[in-house]
Write a protein that holds these residues in place. Structure first.
Motif, PDB file in Angstrom:
ATOM      1  N   VAL A  89     -31.534 -16.669 -18.894  1.00 59.68           N
ATOM      2  CA  VAL A  89     -31.892 -15.310 -18.486  1.00 59.68           C
ATOM      3  C   VAL A  89     -32.690 -15.382 -17.195  1.00 59.68           C
ATOM      4  O   VAL A  89     -33.755 -16.007 -17.152  1.00 59.68           O
ATOM      5  N   LEU A  90     -32.178 -14.750 -16.130  1.00 52.79           N
ATOM      6  CA  LEU A  90     -32.808 -14.843 -14.816  1.00 52.79           C
ATOM      7  C   LEU A  90     -32.740 -13.498 -14.097  1.00 52.79           C
ATOM      8  O   LEU A  90     -31.702 -12.830 -14.129  1.00 52.79           O
ATOM      9  N   GLU A  91     -33.830 -13.114 -13.436  1.00 57.72           N
ATOM     10  CA  GLU A  91     -33.778 -12.004 -12.480  1.00 57.72           C
ATOM     11  C   GLU A  91     -33.009 -12.482 -11.255  1.00 57.72           C
ATOM     12  O   GLU A  91     -33.262 -13.578 -10.749  1.00 57.72           O
ATOM     13  N   THR A  92     -32.117 -11.681 -10.757  1.00 54.31           N
ATOM     14  CA  THR A  92     -31.387 -12.085  -9.555  1.00 54.31           C
ATOM     15  C   THR A  92     -32.318 -12.126  -8.356  1.00 54.31           C
ATOM     16  O   THR A  92     -32.197 -13.005  -7.496  1.00 54.31           O
ATOM     17  N   VAL A  93     -33.245 -11.186  -8.281  1.00 54.76           N
ATOM     18  CA  VAL A  93     -34.357 -11.229  -7.325  1.00 54.76           C
ATOM     19  C   VAL A  93     -35.627 -11.035  -8.141  1.00 54.76           C
ATOM     20  O   VAL A  93     -35.750 -10.061  -8.885  1.00 54.76           O
ATOM     21  N   GLN A  94     -36.562 -11.948  -8.010  1.00 54.17           N
ATOM     22  CA  GLN A  94     -37.805 -11.830  -8.764  1.00 54.17           C
ATOM     23  C   GLN A  94     -38.734 -10.828  -8.071  1.00 54.17           C
ATOM     24  O   GLN A  94     -39.276 -11.105  -7.007  1.00 54.17           O
ATOM     25  N   GLY A  95     -38.884  -9.661  -8.691  1.00 55.73           N
ATOM     26  CA  GLY A  95     -39.715  -8.621  -8.097  1.00 55.73           C
ATOM     27  C   GLY A  95     -41.190  -8.866  -8.282  1.00 55.73           C
ATOM     28  O   GLY A  95     -41.964  -8.885  -7.314  1.00 55.73           O
ATOM     29  N   GLY A  96     -41.617  -9.076  -9.524  1.00 55.61           N
ATOM     30  CA  GLY A  96     -43.031  -9.279  -9.805  1.00 55.61           C
ATOM     31  C   GLY A  96     -43.596 -10.535  -9.196  1.00 55.61           C
ATOM     32  O   GLY A  96     -44.808 -10.647  -8.982  1.00 55.61           O
ATOM     33  N   ALA A  97     -42.751 -11.501  -8.891  1.00 56.07           N
ATOM     34  CA  ALA A  97     -43.206 -12.754  -8.275  1.00 56.07           C
ATOM     35  C   ALA A  97     -43.482 -12.596  -6.793  1.00 56.07           C
ATOM     36  O   ALA A  97     -44.038 -13.499  -6.163  1.00 56.07           O
ATOM     37  N   GLY A  98     -43.092 -11.449  -6.221  1.00 55.48           N
ATOM     38  CA  GLY A  98     -43.331 -11.225  -4.794  1.00 55.48           C
ATOM     39  C   GLY A  98     -42.076 -11.148  -3.971  1.00 55.48           C
ATOM     40  O   GLY A  98     -42.062 -11.504  -2.804  1.00 55.48           O
ATOM     41  N   ILE A  99     -40.989 -10.669  -4.549  1.00 56.85           N
ATOM     42  CA  ILE A  99     -39.662 -10.561  -3.912  1.00 56.85           C
ATOM     43  C   ILE A  99     -39.180 -11.956  -3.529  1.00 56.85           C
ATOM     44  O   ILE A  99     -39.152 -12.363  -2.357  1.00 56.85           O
ATOM     45  N   ILE A 100     -38.807 -12.710  -4.561  1.00 59.55           N
ATOM     46  CA  ILE A 100     -38.360 -14.098  -4.387  1.00 59.55           C
ATOM     47  C   ILE A 100     -36.871 -14.175  -4.694  1.00 59.55           C
ATOM     48  O   ILE A 100     -36.416 -13.772  -5.764  1.00 59.55           O
ATOM     49  N   TYR A 125     -47.599 -11.301  -9.825  1.00 62.65           N
ATOM     50  CA  TYR A 125     -47.959 -12.715  -9.825  1.00 62.65           C
ATOM     51  C   TYR A 125     -48.624 -13.158  -8.522  1.00 62.65           C
ATOM     52  O   TYR A 125     -49.634 -13.842  -8.554  1.00 62.65           O
ATOM     53  N   ASN A 126     -48.037 -12.818  -7.407  1.00 57.83           N
ATOM     54  CA  ASN A 126     -48.647 -13.163  -6.118  1.00 57.83           C
ATOM     55  C   ASN A 126     -49.331 -11.915  -5.581  1.00 57.83           C
ATOM     56  O   ASN A 126     -48.699 -11.033  -4.999  1.00 57.83           O
ATOM     57  N   ARG A 127     -50.628 -11.843  -5.768  1.00 61.34           N
ATOM     58  CA  ARG A 127     -51.358 -10.621  -5.426  1.00 61.34           C
ATOM     59  C   ARG A 127     -51.511 -10.422  -3.928  1.00 61.34           C
ATOM     60  O   ARG A 127     -51.995  -9.377  -3.488  1.00 61.34           O
ATOM     61  N   ASN A 128     -51.097 -11.419  -3.143  1.00 61.87           N
ATOM     62  CA  ASN A 128     -51.154 -11.277  -1.687  1.00 61.87           C
ATOM     63  C   ASN A 128     -49.940 -10.541  -1.124  1.00 61.87           C
ATOM     64  O   ASN A 128     -49.851 -10.351   0.090  1.00 61.87           O
ATOM     65  N   VAL A 129     -49.028 -10.139  -1.976  1.00 62.40           N
ATOM     66  CA  VAL A 129     -47.777  -9.528  -1.509  1.00 62.40           C
ATOM     67  C   VAL A 129     -47.829  -8.010  -1.643  1.00 62.40           C
ATOM     68  O   VAL A 129     -48.173  -7.479  -2.702  1.00 62.40           O
ATOM     69  N   ILE A 130     -47.472  -7.329  -0.562  1.00 62.64           N
ATOM     70  CA  ILE A 130     -47.230  -5.885  -0.591  1.00 62.64           C
ATOM     71  C   ILE A 130     -45.737  -5.693  -0.829  1.00 62.64           C
ATOM     72  O   ILE A 130     -44.902  -6.243  -0.103  1.00 62.64           O
TER      73      ILE A 130
END
Length: 479
Positions: free
Chosen positions: A222-233, A432-437
Protein backbone atom coordinates in the motif's frame (compact mmCIF):
# COMPACT_ATOMS: atom_id res chain seq x y z
CA UNK A 1 -52.57 -12.56 35.31
CA UNK A 2 -52.69 -9.38 33.26
CA UNK A 3 -52.14 -5.98 34.79
CA UNK A 4 -54.26 -3.08 33.62
CA UNK A 5 -52.44 0.14 32.78
CA UNK A 6 -53.94 3.57 32.97
CA UNK A 7 -53.05 5.50 29.80
CA UNK A 8 -55.45 8.35 30.55
CA UNK A 9 -52.73 10.74 31.77
CA UNK A 10 -51.92 13.55 29.40
CA UNK A 11 -48.85 12.98 27.26
CA UNK A 12 -45.94 15.10 28.41
CA UNK A 13 -44.39 16.96 25.47
CA UNK A 14 -40.71 17.66 26.13
CA UNK A 15 -39.73 21.29 25.97
CA UNK A 16 -37.49 22.24 23.09
CA UNK A 17 -33.92 22.75 24.33
CA UNK A 18 -32.11 26.03 23.68
CA UNK A 19 -30.88 25.16 20.19
CA UNK A 20 -28.98 27.42 17.84
CA UNK A 21 -30.85 27.93 14.57
CA UNK A 22 -29.28 28.11 11.13
CA UNK A 23 -29.87 31.86 11.00
CA UNK A 24 -28.33 32.25 14.46
CA UNK A 25 -25.28 30.26 13.34
CA UNK A 26 -24.73 32.54 10.36
CA UNK A 27 -24.54 35.56 12.67
CA UNK A 28 -22.13 34.16 15.29
CA UNK A 29 -19.11 36.41 15.83
CA UNK A 30 -15.51 35.17 16.01
CA UNK A 31 -15.32 35.28 19.82
CA UNK A 32 -18.49 33.20 20.20
CA UNK A 33 -17.36 30.67 17.60
CA UNK A 34 -14.01 30.33 19.41
CA UNK A 35 -15.82 29.78 22.70
CA UNK A 36 -18.03 27.07 21.19
CA UNK A 37 -14.96 25.49 19.58
CA UNK A 38 -13.15 25.31 22.92
CA UNK A 39 -16.11 23.87 24.78
CA UNK A 40 -17.49 21.47 22.21
CA UNK A 41 -14.94 20.65 19.47
CA UNK A 42 -11.19 20.75 20.08
CA UNK A 43 -9.74 23.15 22.66
CA UNK A 44 -6.12 22.20 21.92
CA UNK A 45 -6.46 22.95 18.21
CA UNK A 46 -7.52 26.52 18.91
CA UNK A 47 -4.08 27.19 20.41
CA UNK A 48 -2.43 26.69 17.01
CA UNK A 49 -5.09 28.68 15.18
CA UNK A 50 -4.52 31.59 17.57
CA UNK A 51 -0.77 31.35 17.11
CA UNK A 52 -1.20 31.81 13.35
CA UNK A 53 -4.00 34.37 13.63
CA UNK A 54 -6.40 32.09 11.75
CA UNK A 55 -8.97 32.21 14.57
CA UNK A 56 -9.88 35.81 13.72
CA UNK A 57 -11.27 34.92 10.32
CA UNK A 58 -14.97 34.19 9.99
CA UNK A 59 -15.75 33.23 6.41
CA UNK A 60 -18.96 34.75 5.12
CA UNK A 61 -18.95 32.98 1.77
CA UNK A 62 -16.64 31.40 -0.79
CA UNK A 63 -16.50 31.59 -4.55
CA UNK A 64 -14.03 30.28 -7.10
CA UNK A 65 -10.50 30.56 -5.70
CA UNK A 66 -11.46 32.92 -2.88
CA UNK A 67 -12.86 32.93 0.62
CA UNK A 68 -14.63 36.19 1.53
CA UNK A 69 -14.59 37.11 5.21
CA UNK A 70 -17.06 39.18 7.23
CA UNK A 71 -15.32 42.43 6.28
CA UNK A 72 -15.54 41.59 2.57
CA UNK A 73 -11.84 40.80 2.31
CA UNK A 74 -10.92 38.20 -0.32
CA UNK A 75 -8.55 35.41 0.72
CA UNK A 76 -6.83 33.58 -2.13
CA UNK A 77 -7.03 29.86 -1.35
CA UNK A 78 -3.77 28.02 -1.98
CA UNK A 79 -4.63 25.59 0.83
CA UNK A 80 -7.48 23.99 -1.11
CA UNK A 81 -8.66 21.79 1.76
CA UNK A 82 -5.61 19.51 1.36
CA UNK A 83 -6.59 18.92 -2.26
CA UNK A 84 -10.37 18.81 -1.76
CA UNK A 85 -11.24 21.83 -3.89
CA UNK A 86 -10.17 21.00 -7.43
CA UNK A 87 -13.23 22.87 -8.75
CA UNK A 88 -12.89 25.84 -6.42
CA UNK A 89 -15.57 27.01 -4.06
CA UNK A 90 -19.20 26.70 -5.15
CA UNK A 91 -18.64 25.92 -8.81
CA UNK A 92 -21.82 27.13 -10.57
CA UNK A 93 -22.44 23.92 -12.52
CA UNK A 94 -22.06 21.79 -9.41
CA UNK A 95 -24.39 24.10 -7.47
CA UNK A 96 -26.95 23.90 -10.26
CA UNK A 97 -26.87 20.09 -10.35
CA UNK A 98 -27.42 19.97 -6.61
CA UNK A 99 -30.21 22.57 -6.79
CA UNK A 100 -32.08 20.60 -9.43
CA UNK A 101 -31.68 17.39 -7.45
CA UNK A 102 -33.19 19.00 -4.33
CA UNK A 103 -36.00 20.78 -6.16
CA UNK A 104 -37.03 17.58 -7.93
CA UNK A 105 -37.28 15.83 -4.53
CA UNK A 106 -34.95 13.07 -5.67
CA UNK A 107 -34.18 10.31 -3.17
CA UNK A 108 -31.07 10.49 -1.03
CA UNK A 109 -31.10 7.14 0.77
CA UNK A 110 -32.75 4.21 -0.96
CA UNK A 111 -30.72 1.19 0.12
CA UNK A 112 -33.56 -1.24 -0.62
CA UNK A 113 -33.53 -0.26 -4.31
CA UNK A 114 -31.02 0.18 -7.10
CA UNK A 115 -29.61 3.71 -7.23
CA UNK A 116 -29.33 5.16 -10.71
CA UNK A 117 -26.99 7.86 -9.33
CA UNK A 118 -24.52 5.51 -7.62
CA UNK A 119 -24.57 3.22 -10.67
CA UNK A 120 -23.87 6.11 -13.06
CA UNK A 121 -21.03 7.42 -10.91
CA UNK A 122 -19.49 3.95 -10.71
CA UNK A 123 -19.69 3.62 -14.50
CA UNK A 124 -18.03 7.03 -14.98
CA UNK A 125 -15.16 6.09 -12.66
CA UNK A 126 -14.71 2.77 -14.42
CA UNK A 127 -14.67 4.59 -17.78
CA UNK A 128 -11.97 7.00 -16.56
CA UNK A 129 -9.85 4.35 -14.85
CA UNK A 130 -7.43 2.39 -17.06
CA UNK A 131 -7.49 -1.32 -17.93
CA UNK A 132 -9.89 -3.42 -15.83
CA UNK A 133 -10.22 -1.13 -12.81
CA UNK A 134 -13.96 -1.61 -13.15
CA UNK A 135 -15.48 -2.26 -9.71
CA UNK A 136 -16.23 0.57 -7.33
CA UNK A 137 -17.13 0.89 -3.66
CA UNK A 138 -18.55 4.30 -2.72
CA UNK A 139 -18.04 5.84 0.72
CA UNK A 140 -17.83 9.21 2.40
CA UNK A 141 -14.12 9.80 3.05
CA UNK A 142 -10.57 8.94 2.08
CA UNK A 143 -10.16 6.79 5.17
CA UNK A 144 -13.27 4.82 4.25
CA UNK A 145 -12.06 4.38 0.67
CA UNK A 146 -8.70 3.14 1.93
CA UNK A 147 -10.33 0.75 4.39
CA UNK A 148 -12.31 -0.69 1.48
CA UNK A 149 -9.12 -0.95 -0.61
CA UNK A 150 -7.22 -2.78 2.13
CA UNK A 151 -10.12 -5.15 2.76
CA UNK A 152 -10.74 -6.08 -0.87
CA UNK A 153 -7.04 -6.84 -1.30
CA UNK A 154 -6.92 -8.94 1.87
CA UNK A 155 -10.06 -10.86 0.92
CA UNK A 156 -8.65 -11.59 -2.54
CA UNK A 157 -5.28 -12.72 -1.18
CA UNK A 158 -6.63 -14.86 1.66
CA UNK A 159 -5.33 -15.24 5.22
CA UNK A 160 -2.03 -16.85 4.20
CA UNK A 161 -0.95 -13.70 2.31
CA UNK A 162 -2.54 -11.00 4.42
CA UNK A 163 0.56 -9.08 5.54
CA UNK A 164 0.84 -5.55 4.19
CA UNK A 165 3.89 -3.46 3.27
CA UNK A 166 3.60 0.31 3.67
CA UNK A 167 6.04 3.21 3.44
CA UNK A 168 7.86 5.46 5.85
CA UNK A 169 6.18 8.87 6.29
CA UNK A 170 2.94 7.53 4.85
CA UNK A 171 -0.52 8.87 5.58
CA UNK A 172 -3.55 6.76 4.70
CA UNK A 173 -6.14 7.86 7.25
CA UNK A 174 -7.09 7.83 10.92
CA UNK A 175 -9.50 4.88 11.10
CA UNK A 176 -8.00 1.74 12.64
CA UNK A 177 -6.99 -0.14 9.48
CA UNK A 178 -5.70 2.91 7.61
CA UNK A 179 -4.01 4.22 10.77
CA UNK A 180 -2.10 0.94 11.03
CA UNK A 181 -0.46 1.87 7.71
CA UNK A 182 0.06 5.52 8.64
CA UNK A 183 3.61 6.21 9.82
CA UNK A 184 2.88 8.87 12.41
CA UNK A 185 3.68 8.51 16.12
CA UNK A 186 1.34 11.46 16.76
CA UNK A 187 -1.70 9.94 15.03
CA UNK A 188 -0.93 6.40 16.17
CA UNK A 189 -0.61 7.56 19.77
CA UNK A 190 -1.15 4.53 22.02
CA UNK A 191 -3.94 2.95 19.98
CA UNK A 192 -3.78 -0.82 19.53
CA UNK A 193 -3.23 -1.14 15.80
CA UNK A 194 -4.04 -3.92 13.37
CA UNK A 195 -1.09 -6.35 13.23
CA UNK A 196 0.62 -7.67 10.13
CA UNK A 197 2.07 -4.46 8.65
CA UNK A 198 5.71 -4.04 7.59
CA UNK A 199 7.35 -0.65 6.93
CA UNK A 200 9.86 0.10 4.15
CA UNK A 201 11.52 3.30 2.90
CA UNK A 202 9.44 5.12 0.28
CA UNK A 203 10.85 4.96 -3.25
CA UNK A 204 13.46 2.29 -2.41
CA UNK A 205 12.74 -0.63 -4.73
CA UNK A 206 15.63 -2.75 -3.44
CA UNK A 207 14.35 -2.47 0.13
CA UNK A 208 10.86 -3.44 -1.00
CA UNK A 209 12.16 -6.44 -2.93
CA UNK A 210 14.27 -7.58 0.02
CA UNK A 211 11.34 -7.26 2.44
CA UNK A 212 9.00 -9.20 0.17
CA UNK A 213 11.55 -11.96 -0.43
CA UNK A 214 12.02 -12.42 3.31
CA UNK A 215 8.34 -12.96 4.16
CA UNK A 216 6.06 -15.17 2.03
CA UNK A 217 3.01 -13.97 3.99
CA UNK A 218 3.29 -10.51 2.43
CA UNK A 219 0.53 -10.23 -0.15
CA UNK A 220 -0.26 -6.52 -0.35
CA UNK A 221 1.73 -3.31 -0.80
CA UNK A 222 0.00 0.00 0.00
CA UNK A 223 1.63 3.23 -1.19
CA UNK A 224 0.62 6.85 -1.78
CA UNK A 225 1.55 7.71 -5.34
CA UNK A 226 2.64 11.13 -4.06
CA UNK A 227 3.27 11.44 -0.34
CA UNK A 228 1.37 14.54 0.72
CA UNK A 229 1.88 14.57 4.47
CA UNK A 230 5.58 13.83 4.04
CA UNK A 231 6.04 17.14 2.21
CA UNK A 232 5.03 16.37 -1.41
CA UNK A 233 7.45 13.51 -2.03
CA UNK A 234 7.48 11.65 -5.35
CA UNK A 235 9.24 8.50 -6.50
CA UNK A 236 10.64 8.20 -10.02
CA UNK A 237 8.74 6.40 -12.76
CA UNK A 238 11.28 3.57 -12.62
CA UNK A 239 10.28 2.86 -9.04
CA UNK A 240 6.60 2.46 -9.90
CA UNK A 241 7.45 0.33 -12.91
CA UNK A 242 9.57 -1.83 -10.59
CA UNK A 243 6.72 -2.07 -8.07
CA UNK A 244 4.38 -3.24 -10.83
CA UNK A 245 6.89 -5.81 -12.08
CA UNK A 246 7.58 -7.07 -8.54
CA UNK A 247 3.88 -7.49 -7.83
CA UNK A 248 3.30 -9.31 -11.10
CA UNK A 249 6.23 -11.63 -10.40
CA UNK A 250 5.27 -12.47 -6.81
CA UNK A 251 1.47 -12.32 -6.96
CA UNK A 252 1.34 -9.34 -4.59
CA UNK A 253 -1.49 -6.82 -4.96
CA UNK A 254 -0.56 -3.15 -5.25
CA UNK A 255 -2.93 -0.62 -3.68
CA UNK A 256 -2.31 2.97 -4.84
CA UNK A 257 -3.60 5.65 -2.48
CA UNK A 258 -4.70 8.53 -4.73
CA UNK A 259 -7.00 10.20 -2.19
CA UNK A 260 -5.03 13.44 -2.30
CA UNK A 261 -3.15 13.28 -5.61
CA UNK A 262 -6.00 11.95 -7.77
CA UNK A 263 -8.80 13.68 -9.75
CA UNK A 264 -6.38 15.61 -11.94
CA UNK A 265 -4.24 17.28 -9.30
CA UNK A 266 -0.87 16.27 -10.76
CA UNK A 267 -1.78 16.90 -14.40
CA UNK A 268 -3.18 13.40 -14.97
CA UNK A 269 -6.42 12.03 -13.55
CA UNK A 270 -4.42 9.46 -11.59
CA UNK A 271 -0.87 10.32 -10.55
CA UNK A 272 0.28 6.76 -11.34
CA UNK A 273 -0.45 7.46 -15.02
CA UNK A 274 2.77 9.50 -15.20
CA UNK A 275 4.71 6.23 -14.82
CA UNK A 276 2.64 4.33 -17.37
CA UNK A 277 1.57 1.66 -14.87
CA UNK A 278 -1.72 0.55 -13.31
CA UNK A 279 -2.25 -0.68 -9.72
CA UNK A 280 -4.58 -3.49 -8.71
CA UNK A 281 -6.66 -1.30 -6.41
CA UNK A 282 -6.82 2.45 -5.95
CA UNK A 283 -8.72 4.95 -3.83
CA UNK A 284 -10.06 8.46 -4.43
CA UNK A 285 -11.80 11.04 -2.24
CA UNK A 286 -11.34 14.77 -1.48
CA UNK A 287 -12.04 16.54 -4.83
CA UNK A 288 -14.27 13.68 -6.01
CA UNK A 289 -17.04 15.39 -4.01
CA UNK A 290 -16.79 18.56 -6.09
CA UNK A 291 -16.10 20.64 -2.99
CA UNK A 292 -19.74 20.20 -1.90
CA UNK A 293 -20.15 16.56 -0.86
CA UNK A 294 -18.32 13.95 1.19
CA UNK A 295 -17.44 11.30 -1.37
CA UNK A 296 -14.80 8.59 -1.52
CA UNK A 297 -14.32 5.66 -3.88
CA UNK A 298 -12.35 2.44 -3.95
CA UNK A 299 -11.68 1.12 -7.46
CA UNK A 300 -10.53 -2.48 -7.95
CA UNK A 301 -9.68 -4.70 -10.88
CA UNK A 302 -12.67 -6.84 -11.81
CA UNK A 303 -10.97 -10.15 -11.05
CA UNK A 304 -9.84 -9.01 -7.62
CA UNK A 305 -13.24 -7.66 -6.66
CA UNK A 306 -15.06 -10.77 -7.84
CA UNK A 307 -12.63 -13.02 -5.98
CA UNK A 308 -13.28 -11.04 -2.79
CA UNK A 309 -17.01 -10.38 -3.01
CA UNK A 310 -18.24 -11.96 -6.23
CA UNK A 311 -20.73 -14.55 -4.98
CA UNK A 312 -24.10 -14.12 -3.32
CA UNK A 313 -22.59 -15.53 -0.13
CA UNK A 314 -19.77 -12.96 -0.01
CA UNK A 315 -21.42 -9.94 -1.64
CA UNK A 316 -22.39 -8.26 1.62
CA UNK A 317 -19.14 -8.82 3.54
CA UNK A 318 -18.20 -5.25 2.61
CA UNK A 319 -21.48 -4.04 1.16
CA UNK A 320 -22.63 -0.43 0.78
CA UNK A 321 -22.50 1.77 3.87
CA UNK A 322 -25.59 3.75 4.87
CA UNK A 323 -24.28 6.97 3.36
CA UNK A 324 -22.17 5.42 0.61
CA UNK A 325 -23.42 6.59 -2.78
CA UNK A 326 -26.09 8.91 -1.40
CA UNK A 327 -28.14 10.51 -4.14
CA UNK A 328 -27.05 14.13 -4.04
CA UNK A 329 -23.42 13.20 -3.27
CA UNK A 330 -23.33 10.88 -6.29
CA UNK A 331 -24.94 13.52 -8.52
CA UNK A 332 -22.38 16.05 -7.26
CA UNK A 333 -19.51 13.73 -8.16
CA UNK A 334 -21.03 12.92 -11.56
CA UNK A 335 -21.23 16.62 -12.41
CA UNK A 336 -17.74 17.27 -11.00
CA UNK A 337 -16.18 14.63 -13.25
CA UNK A 338 -17.93 16.11 -16.28
CA UNK A 339 -16.74 19.61 -15.32
CA UNK A 340 -13.19 18.29 -14.95
CA UNK A 341 -13.12 17.30 -18.62
CA UNK A 342 -15.45 19.95 -20.07
CA UNK A 343 -13.28 22.73 -18.61
CA UNK A 344 -9.99 20.95 -19.33
CA UNK A 345 -8.91 21.30 -15.71
CA UNK A 346 -6.41 18.44 -15.85
CA UNK A 347 -4.43 20.24 -18.55
CA UNK A 348 -4.79 23.50 -16.64
CA UNK A 349 -3.33 21.82 -13.57
CA UNK A 350 -0.35 20.67 -15.61
CA UNK A 351 0.37 23.98 -17.33
CA UNK A 352 -0.37 26.41 -14.48
CA UNK A 353 1.38 24.06 -12.05
CA UNK A 354 4.54 24.10 -14.20
CA UNK A 355 4.33 27.89 -14.40
CA UNK A 356 3.92 28.23 -10.63
CA UNK A 357 6.82 25.88 -9.92
CA UNK A 358 8.95 27.98 -12.29
CA UNK A 359 7.97 31.20 -10.50
CA UNK A 360 8.68 29.69 -7.10
CA UNK A 361 12.09 28.51 -8.27
CA UNK A 362 12.82 32.11 -9.27
CA UNK A 363 11.91 33.19 -5.73
CA UNK A 364 14.13 30.43 -4.37
CA UNK A 365 17.04 31.72 -6.46
CA UNK A 366 16.59 35.17 -4.86
CA UNK A 367 16.32 33.75 -1.33
CA UNK A 368 18.48 30.60 -1.27
CA UNK A 369 19.20 30.86 2.46
CA UNK A 370 15.49 30.67 3.23
CA UNK A 371 14.06 28.33 0.56
CA UNK A 372 15.68 24.89 0.39
CA UNK A 373 13.58 23.24 -2.34
CA UNK A 374 10.59 23.64 -4.62
CA UNK A 375 9.08 20.36 -5.80
CA UNK A 376 5.89 18.78 -7.02
CA UNK A 377 3.87 18.14 -10.12
CA UNK A 378 0.77 19.90 -11.42
CA UNK A 379 -0.90 21.76 -8.58
CA UNK A 380 0.47 19.58 -5.79
CA UNK A 381 3.54 21.54 -4.74
CA UNK A 382 5.84 21.58 -1.73
CA UNK A 383 8.01 24.57 -0.83
CA UNK A 384 10.61 23.43 1.70
CA UNK A 385 12.32 25.99 3.91
CA UNK A 386 15.76 25.64 5.45
CA UNK A 387 16.15 24.96 9.13
CA UNK A 388 15.92 28.16 11.13
CA UNK A 389 19.64 28.47 11.80
CA UNK A 390 20.55 28.39 8.09
CA UNK A 391 19.08 31.84 7.56
CA UNK A 392 21.00 33.44 10.43
CA UNK A 393 24.38 35.21 10.25
CA UNK A 394 27.38 32.91 10.52
CA UNK A 395 28.30 34.04 14.03
CA UNK A 396 25.06 32.78 15.63
CA UNK A 397 24.24 29.97 13.20
CA UNK A 398 26.07 27.23 15.09
CA UNK A 399 24.57 28.27 18.41
CA UNK A 400 21.01 28.26 17.11
CA UNK A 401 21.48 25.05 15.10
CA UNK A 402 21.19 23.05 18.32
CA UNK A 403 17.58 24.26 18.49
CA UNK A 404 16.70 23.50 14.86
CA UNK A 405 14.68 20.40 15.66
CA UNK A 406 12.59 22.24 18.25
CA UNK A 407 12.19 25.19 15.89
CA UNK A 408 11.15 23.06 12.88
CA UNK A 409 8.04 24.51 11.33
CA UNK A 410 8.51 27.91 12.94
CA UNK A 411 9.52 29.72 9.76
CA UNK A 412 6.77 27.99 7.77
CA UNK A 413 4.28 29.08 10.41
CA UNK A 414 5.58 32.65 10.41
CA UNK A 415 5.27 32.85 6.62
CA UNK A 416 1.83 31.24 6.57
CA UNK A 417 0.56 33.66 9.22
CA UNK A 418 1.96 36.75 7.50
CA UNK A 419 0.83 35.65 4.03
CA UNK A 420 -2.71 35.56 5.38
CA UNK A 421 -2.50 38.76 7.41
CA UNK A 422 -0.61 40.99 4.97
CA UNK A 423 -1.39 39.50 1.54
CA UNK A 424 -4.70 37.68 1.92
CA UNK A 425 -3.27 34.32 0.84
CA UNK A 426 -3.95 31.03 2.63
CA UNK A 427 -1.41 28.18 2.47
CA UNK A 428 -1.14 24.77 4.17
CA UNK A 429 1.50 22.79 6.01
CA UNK A 430 2.56 19.12 6.21
CA UNK A 431 2.44 16.49 8.95
CA UNK A 432 5.94 15.03 8.88
CA UNK A 433 8.29 17.68 7.54
CA UNK A 434 7.16 20.82 9.30
CA UNK A 435 9.49 22.97 7.20
CA UNK A 436 7.29 22.44 4.13
CA UNK A 437 4.56 24.80 2.95
CA UNK A 438 1.99 22.75 1.03
CA UNK A 439 0.27 24.32 -1.99
CA UNK A 440 -2.82 22.57 -3.37
CA UNK A 441 -5.01 25.31 -4.84
CA UNK A 442 -8.12 24.74 -6.96
CA UNK A 443 -7.34 23.46 -10.46
CA UNK A 444 -9.18 26.50 -11.84
CA UNK A 445 -6.40 28.96 -10.91
CA UNK A 446 -4.60 30.83 -13.67
CA UNK A 447 -1.12 32.25 -14.05
CA UNK A 448 -2.28 35.53 -12.52
CA UNK A 449 -3.09 33.76 -9.27
CA UNK A 450 0.28 31.99 -9.43
CA UNK A 451 1.97 35.38 -9.80
CA UNK A 452 0.07 36.74 -6.81
CA UNK A 453 1.45 33.99 -4.59
CA UNK A 454 5.01 34.15 -5.95
CA UNK A 455 5.14 37.97 -5.74
CA UNK A 456 3.74 37.97 -2.20
CA UNK A 457 6.23 35.33 -1.08
CA UNK A 458 9.11 37.23 -2.68
CA UNK A 459 8.04 40.47 -1.02
CA UNK A 460 7.65 38.78 2.36
CA UNK A 461 11.02 37.02 2.21
CA UNK A 462 12.66 40.28 1.18
CA UNK A 463 11.95 41.61 4.66
CA UNK A 464 14.69 39.30 5.97
CA UNK A 465 14.45 36.78 8.77
CA UNK A 466 14.73 39.24 11.66
CA UNK A 467 11.86 41.39 10.46
CA UNK A 468 9.75 38.33 9.57
CA UNK A 469 10.14 37.09 13.14
CA UNK A 470 9.43 40.48 14.72
CA UNK A 471 6.41 41.06 12.47
CA UNK A 472 5.03 37.65 13.43
CA UNK A 473 5.59 38.26 17.15
CA UNK A 474 3.89 41.63 16.90
CA UNK A 475 0.92 40.02 15.12
CA UNK A 476 0.77 37.15 17.62
CA UNK A 477 0.66 39.57 20.54
CA UNK A 478 -2.30 41.34 18.98
CA UNK A 479 -4.14 38.00 18.76
Amino acid sequence: MSVAHDFTDETVVPAKPALITVEDAKRLDAATVADLFVNHLNPGQLHFMKLLGFHKVIVERAEGVYYIDRSGRQILDFFGGFGSLAFGHNHPRILEARRRFAEERRHEIGMAFLSQYAAALAKNLATIAPEDLDFIFLGSSGSEAMEAAIKVAERAQGPKRSKIVYAENSFHGKTKGALSLTDSPLYRSDFRLVPGAVKVPFGDLAALEETVAADPEIGIVVLETVQGGAGIIEAPAEYWQGVRALCDRTGILWVADEVQCGVGRTGRFFAFEHAGVVPDVTALAKSLGGGKAAMGAMIARAGIYKKAYGSSKTAMIHGPATFGGMGEASVTAIEALNVLYDEDLISNSETVGAYLIGRLKEVQAKHPRLIKDVRGRGLMIGLELHDFSSALPFGVRQLVSTLDDRLKGSLAGFLGSLLLRDYGILVAFTEYNRNVIRLEPPLIIDTGHADMLADALDDLLSRGLVRIVTDFIRAARSN
